[in-house]
Design an enzyme around this catalytic site. Structure first.
Site, PDB file in Angstrom:
ATOM      1  N   PRO A 118      -2.535   3.944   2.373  1.00 23.80           N
ATOM      2  CA  PRO A 118      -1.968   3.562   3.674  1.00 23.80           C
ATOM      3  C   PRO A 118      -1.857   2.047   3.794  1.00 23.80           C
ATOM      4  O   PRO A 118      -2.807   1.318   3.475  1.00 23.80           O
ATOM      5  CB  PRO A 118      -2.979   4.132   4.668  1.00 23.80           C
ATOM      6  CG  PRO A 118      -3.553   5.314   3.959  1.00 23.80           C
ATOM      7  CD  PRO A 118      -3.614   4.927   2.503  1.00 23.80           C
ATOM      8  N   CYS A 119      -0.703   1.577   4.226  1.00 21.12           N
ATOM      9  CA  CYS A 119      -0.401   0.153   4.102  1.00 21.12           C
ATOM     10  C   CYS A 119      -0.642  -0.646   5.370  1.00 21.12           C
ATOM     11  O   CYS A 119      -0.466  -1.849   5.369  1.00 21.12           O
ATOM     12  CB  CYS A 119       1.045  -0.033   3.652  1.00 21.12           C
ATOM     13  SG  CYS A 119       2.255   0.672   4.794  1.00 21.12           S
ATOM     14  N   GLN A 120      -1.040  -0.006   6.479  1.00 21.09           N
ATOM     15  CA  GLN A 120      -1.181  -0.775   7.712  1.00 21.09           C
ATOM     16  C   GLN A 120      -2.194  -1.906   7.572  1.00 21.09           C
ATOM     17  O   GLN A 120      -2.055  -2.954   8.186  1.00 21.09           O
ATOM     18  CB  GLN A 120      -1.618   0.156   8.864  1.00 21.09           C
ATOM     19  CG  GLN A 120      -0.520   1.115   9.300  1.00 21.09           C
ATOM     20  CD  GLN A 120      -0.529   2.404   8.500  1.00 21.09           C
ATOM     21  OE1 GLN A 120      -1.162   2.496   7.456  1.00 21.09           O
ATOM     22  NE2 GLN A 120       0.184   3.395   8.984  1.00 21.09           N
ATOM     23  N   TYR A 122      -2.631  -3.851   5.187  1.00 27.52           N
ATOM     24  CA  TYR A 122      -2.075  -5.015   4.512  1.00 27.52           C
ATOM     25  C   TYR A 122      -0.907  -5.624   5.275  1.00 27.52           C
ATOM     26  O   TYR A 122      -0.337  -6.611   4.862  1.00 27.52           O
ATOM     27  CB  TYR A 122      -1.572  -4.635   3.111  1.00 27.52           C
ATOM     28  CG  TYR A 122      -2.532  -3.810   2.293  1.00 27.52           C
ATOM     29  CD1 TYR A 122      -3.881  -4.120   2.247  1.00 27.52           C
ATOM     30  CD2 TYR A 122      -2.080  -2.720   1.573  1.00 27.52           C
ATOM     31  CE1 TYR A 122      -4.766  -3.360   1.493  1.00 27.52           C
ATOM     32  CE2 TYR A 122      -2.950  -1.961   0.813  1.00 27.52           C
ATOM     33  CZ  TYR A 122      -4.297  -2.279   0.778  1.00 27.52           C
ATOM     34  OH  TYR A 122      -5.153  -1.528   0.034  1.00 27.52           O
TER      35      TYR A 122
END
Length: 420
Positions: A118-120, A122
């Site tokens: 999950p990229c949130q 970063y």
């Protein structure tokens, strides 16, 4: 060739690999609705392969329910989708299920591992709102779980996808750590920032694509050729029925598919329109939408929040995030980046037609992400928008998968490589 998809989401990355002939061994995804989307897409591929798409179409038209659809699919296919969080407490169970899938299929090794945590954590925007810059967010360390799959299954090659913010998170130390432990796991790695618009997707969307391959194997980072075209965002939208806010118009298109939709696999003559659903808007927001569309159409400029009359503003903040109302420009070759925030409100994704004064429908958002019209998303509208906003565009994924397939077959000549 086969693959495992970690943190699979709605399956945009997986879709590209399946189109290029890769067989999925497992999709692991913790979100319930995204997992159901993966199951429904697996049903589509199975029924298409067995020339039974009329069953899938019956589901889209609401003539049969989900359980009936799934009952028409081989259980081994649906068992590849695992609705589980990847953590220290679950990883051994996940490994056992994957091992069972491999044994049942008579497969002894994994060719490719794909996915991106999950990229949130970063996200540059996310860090801007967090005084601690997200450095203590546990999601920053999910790459360590990813590496456990590398060590367990030793795929020939892996693909790790994420937002560009991962490069600078923790002053760059986090990404250096990612590369270090992947190197220590026995892989040569290289990373580049790629833009979805280079792959025929009508959207500017930059992503870090890290590719790793087992040391000692003669592989390398493939060169991706840019797809040139003259299509506009309006080509994505023109065949869809006009919607008022809060309306749904499914099953029937406004017109036949145009060249872009057919050439890039978004729609064909046999598709059934589904999920052309618009959210409701109040009159104040619609007036702001009208101003934003007019400003773009007449001046080719974006509406700033300070341009909104003070009596119509709902936020006191007039010093940051001034582009919170943004038109998806139909008269250029790409949309701005689609993100999961579209699940909260549609202000950042205003339809370019001044006669509609609404945000994008679910189907329009999916098309901007290059999902085909036969791709059905499970769950309530908010969950569906989240799945779409978080996804890897399937067109981008397919073109990457094509080059990786050729690479693994030894059909790609080595070219000069550029690293970030």
């Amino acid at each position: 060739m086969n693959f495992i998809d970690l943190f699979a989401g709605a399956g945009g990355l997986s879709e590209g690999f399946i189109r290029q002939g890769f067989e999925p061994i497992a999709h692991i995804e913790m979100d319930r609705y995204a997992s159901l989307t993966l199951k429904t897409r697996a049903a589509f591929h199975y029924l298409k392969e067995h020339e039974k798409l009329e069953i899938y179409h019956a589901y889209l038209r609401g003539e049969i329910d989900q359980s009936k659809l799934y009952s028409e699919v081989d259980a081994k296919v649906l068992n590849t989708i695992m609705n589980m969080e990847i953590s220290d407490s679950t990883i051994e169970e996940i490994f056992r299920t994957i091992d069972d899938n491999l044994k049942e299929k008579g497969i002894s090794s994994i060719d490719v591992l794909i996915g991106g945590p999950p990229c949130q954590a970063y996200s540059l925007v996310g860090r801007a709102r967090d005084p601690y810059k997200k450095e203590n967010d546990p999601r920053n360390y999910l790459y360590q779980q990813y590496v456990k799959f590398l060590e367990k299954y030793e795929p020939k090659l892996f693909l790790f996808e994420n937002v560009p913010g991962i490069l600078t998170a923790g002053k760059g130390h986090l990404f250096e750590d990612v590369k270090r432990i992947m190197d220590e796991s026995g892989y040569s790695i290289e990373a580049k920032v790629l833009d979805a618009s280079s792959f025929g997707v009508l959207q500017k969307r930059k992503r870090v694509i890290l590719v790793g391959w087992k040391k000692g194997i003669n592989l390398f980072y493939p060169e991706f050729n840019e797809i040139s075209h003259n299509f506009l965002v309006n080509d994505l939208l023109s065949d869809l029925p006009v919607l008022n806010p809060g309306e749904t118009k499914d099953y029937h298109y406004h017109s036949s598919p145009n060249q872009y939709l057919m050439d890039f696999g978004i729609r064909d003559e046999n598709d059934i329109l589904v999920q052309h659903i618009s959210r409701s808007h109040n009159s104040r927001d619609r007036e702001i939408y009208k101003s934003a569309i007019k400003k773009w159409n007449t001046e080719k400029k974006r509406l700033k929040y300070t341009d909104v009359p003070e009596g119509e503003r709902t936020h006191k903040n007039v010093t940051s995030f001034l582009d919170r109302f943004k038109v998806v420009a139909g008269d250029i070759g790409y949309s701005h980046t689609m993100v999961a925030h579209i699940a909260k409100d549609g202000h950042y994704y205003i339809h370019p037609d001044i006669n509609q004064l609404r945000s994008l429908s679910v189907r329009e958002a999916a098309r901007i992400q290059s999902f085909p019209d036969n791709f059905y998303f499970e769950g309530p509208r908010t969950a569906v928008f989240t799945q779409i906003g978080n996804a890897v565009p399937p067109l981008m994924a397919e073109n990457i998968a094509k080059e990786i397939s050729l690479l693994l077959q030894g059909k790609l000549p080595r070219q000069i490589e550029l690293t970030i």
